[in-house]
Design a protein around this motif. Sequence first.
Motif, short mmCIF file in Angstrom:
data_model
loop_
_atom_site.label_atom_id
_atom_site.label_comp_id
_atom_site.label_asym_id
_atom_site.label_seq_id
_atom_site.Cartn_x
_atom_site.Cartn_y
_atom_site.Cartn_z
N ASN A 127 54.72 -112.92 -112.00
CA ASN A 127 53.87 -111.76 -111.72
C ASN A 127 54.64 -110.64 -111.01
O ASN A 127 54.66 -109.52 -111.48
N CYS A 128 55.31 -110.96 -109.91
CA CYS A 128 55.93 -109.90 -109.11
C CYS A 128 57.46 -109.92 -109.13
O CYS A 128 58.09 -108.99 -108.66
N GLU B 37 59.15 -121.29 -113.94
CA GLU B 37 58.81 -120.21 -113.02
C GLU B 37 57.30 -120.21 -112.79
O GLU B 37 56.53 -120.36 -113.73
N PRO B 38 56.86 -120.02 -111.53
CA PRO B 38 55.42 -120.01 -111.25
C PRO B 38 54.77 -118.72 -111.75
O PRO B 38 55.44 -117.69 -111.89
N PRO C 190 53.29 -116.68 -103.08
CA PRO C 190 52.64 -116.18 -101.85
C PRO C 190 52.78 -114.67 -101.65
O PRO C 190 51.99 -114.07 -100.93
N ASN C 191 53.75 -114.03 -102.31
CA ASN C 191 53.91 -112.59 -102.18
C ASN C 191 52.94 -111.80 -103.05
O ASN C 191 52.82 -110.59 -102.90
N CYS C 192 52.25 -112.44 -103.97
CA CYS C 192 51.28 -111.79 -104.85
C CYS C 192 49.96 -111.64 -104.11
O CYS C 192 49.16 -112.58 -104.07
N ASP D 19 44.46 -121.76 -114.11
CA ASP D 19 44.45 -120.32 -114.39
C ASP D 19 44.91 -119.52 -113.18
O ASP D 19 45.13 -120.06 -112.10
N VAL D 20 45.02 -118.23 -113.38
CA VAL D 20 45.31 -117.27 -112.32
C VAL D 20 44.17 -116.26 -112.33
O VAL D 20 43.71 -115.84 -113.39
N ARG D 21 43.66 -115.89 -111.14
CA ARG D 21 42.55 -114.94 -111.07
C ARG D 21 42.79 -113.93 -109.97
O ARG D 21 43.64 -114.12 -109.10
#
Length: 51
Positions: free
Chosen positions: A6-7, A26-27, A31-33, A42-44
Amino acid sequence: MPSCQNCGSFVTDDYVRVFAPSGMTEPRVCPNCEDLVRDGADVRQARARRT
């Protein structure tokens, strides 16, 4: 070196081993997101600001 999808932040191999699904290198979030959280498979969007 693994990084967040993500970041792009650096994450440790141990973080990937614990929080990424099996077979992923890779995740999806870290924690920085601040705007995203893991929710099962999932990711929300985060419901509240993390400070």
